[in-house]
Scaffold this motif. Structure first.
Motif, PDB file in Angstrom:
ATOM      1  N   UNK A   3       5.900   3.681  -5.708  1.00  0.00           N
ATOM      2  CA  UNK A   3       6.938   3.153  -4.922  1.00  0.00           C
ATOM      3  C   UNK A   3       7.415   1.654  -5.325  1.00  0.00           C
ATOM      4  N   UNK A   4       8.554   1.370  -5.544  1.00  0.00           N
ATOM      5  CA  UNK A   4       9.113   0.057  -5.920  1.00  0.00           C
ATOM      6  C   UNK A   4       9.092  -0.782  -4.637  1.00  0.00           C
ATOM      7  N   UNK A   5       8.400  -2.075  -4.601  1.00  0.00           N
ATOM      8  CA  UNK A   5       8.453  -2.741  -3.515  1.00  0.00           C
ATOM      9  C   UNK A   5       9.257  -3.847  -3.736  1.00  0.00           C
ATOM     10  N   UNK A   6       9.440  -4.272  -4.891  1.00  0.00           N
ATOM     11  CA  UNK A   6      10.521  -5.401  -5.227  1.00  0.00           C
ATOM     12  C   UNK A   6      10.846  -5.042  -6.613  1.00  0.00           C
TER      13      UNK A   6
ATOM     14  N   UNK B 133      10.511   4.810   3.747  1.00  0.00           N
ATOM     15  CA  UNK B 133       9.224   4.747   3.469  1.00  0.00           C
ATOM     16  C   UNK B 133       8.308   6.217   2.837  1.00  0.00           C
ATOM     17  N   UNK B 134       9.457   7.092   3.006  1.00  0.00           N
ATOM     18  CA  UNK B 134       8.836   8.398   2.540  1.00  0.00           C
ATOM     19  C   UNK B 134       9.437   9.088   1.484  1.00  0.00           C
ATOM     20  N   UNK B 135       9.069   9.602   0.601  1.00  0.00           N
ATOM     21  CA  UNK B 135       9.514  10.619  -0.297  1.00  0.00           C
ATOM     22  C   UNK B 135       8.485  11.677  -0.458  1.00  0.00           C
ATOM     23  N   UNK B 136       8.963  12.868  -0.676  1.00  0.00           N
ATOM     24  CA  UNK B 136       8.320  14.205  -0.793  1.00  0.00           C
ATOM     25  C   UNK B 136       8.783  14.925  -2.119  1.00  0.00           C
TER      26      UNK B 136
ATOM     27  N   UNK C  61       0.512  -1.097   0.213  1.00  0.00           N
ATOM     28  CA  UNK C  61       0.103   0.080  -0.079  1.00  0.00           C
ATOM     29  C   UNK C  61       0.886   1.276  -0.009  1.00  0.00           C
ATOM     30  N   UNK C  62       0.730   2.085  -0.816  1.00  0.00           N
ATOM     31  CA  UNK C  62       1.333   3.372  -0.976  1.00  0.00           C
ATOM     32  C   UNK C  62       0.290   4.547  -0.610  1.00  0.00           C
TER      33      UNK C  62
ATOM     34  N   UNK D  62       4.185   7.828   1.013  1.00  0.00           N
ATOM     35  CA  UNK D  62       4.673   6.908   1.667  1.00  0.00           C
ATOM     36  C   UNK D  62       4.201   5.353   1.624  1.00  0.00           C
ATOM     37  N   UNK D  63       5.153   4.533   1.906  1.00  0.00           N
ATOM     38  CA  UNK D  63       4.944   3.241   1.638  1.00  0.00           C
ATOM     39  C   UNK D  63       4.602   2.625   2.962  1.00  0.00           C
TER      40      UNK D  63
END
Lengths: 111, 114
Positions: B96-99, B75-78, B3-4, B24-25
């Motif tokens: 977000x790249x989770x894998x 877990x955070x990019x702005x 979840x993002x 946020x991831x």
């Protein structure tokens, strides 16, 4: 920026009909992805394809990775009203790399 | 599933002000996040690739001084739109790249500059 060539731009169909859309690229991709986007939302992944020639289904959706690695198609069978939305193809050159998106196909389904 | 969360979902700001959008991831760590811009009825255009702990990589034609990206944690990019103008009004989406193969998108931020 670079884009894929996606067609058709829009489709108006009757509920129950099948739908087909495709994407072509001048470049070779190692991954093709198909997303659906609802208004005001981010895209949601429908199908991911990793090998040339691969044919993958997800319920009523079927997508194929073209053998030339420069194209892909998405079929939706027996469309229903909730299929309405914008469908995007996306290609990726390498694992973990950035996605290049097609222009989108806007699908409208008449009940 | 991954979840993002993207916040805010909508923002209206005055011309000349700055706006910060968070991505946020929630249940995974993302060393890489991507920021896109989407105009009505158009495709997603990649603006920049955000890497945790290092500088973002901007796509050609994207002003790095105008669109400031910070990826200070896993877990955070702005994304900060500085000195916003009406032409900056758009739908901004992060992913977000989770894998190695998995990318999850946020629900987007509708920015309107008046």
């Amino acid at each position: 920026g670079q884009q894929l060539n996606q067609s058709p731009q829009s489709m108006f169909i009757q509920e129950g009909e099948d739908v087909s859309m495709n994407c072509t690229s001048s470049s070779i991709f190692n991954t093709w992805l198909w997303y659906k986007q609802d208004p005001g939302e981010g895209p949601v992944l429908l199908i991911a394809l990793y090998k040339a020639g691969e044919l993958t289904s997800n319920g009523r959706l079927t997508a194929q990775f073209g053998i030339t690695r420069k194209d892909s198609f998405l079929n939706i069978s027996a469309s229903i009203p909730s299929d309405v939305g914008i469908y995007f193809c996306a290609g990726r050159y390498n694992q973990g790399g950035k996605l290049i998106f097609g222009q989108g196909t806007e699908l409208s389904v008449k009940p | 599933g991954a979840v993002v969360s993207q916040h805010p979902s909508r923002v209206i700001c005055k011309s000349g002000t700055s706006v910060k959008i968070e991505c946020r991831s929630l249940d995974f760590q993302a060393t890489t996040m991507f920021w896109y811009r989407q105009f009505p009825k158009q495709s997603l255009m990649l603006m920049a690739t955000s890497n945790e702990g290092s500088k973002a990589t901007y796509e050609q034609g994207v002003e790095k001084d105008k669109f400031l990206i910070n990826h200070a944690s896993l877990t955070l990019s702005t994304l900060t739109v500085t000195s916003a103008h009406p032409e900056d009004s758009s739908f901004y989406i992060c992913s977000a790249r989770e894998s190695i193969d998995g990318y999850t998108f946020g629900s987007g931020t509708r920015l309107t500059v008046v």
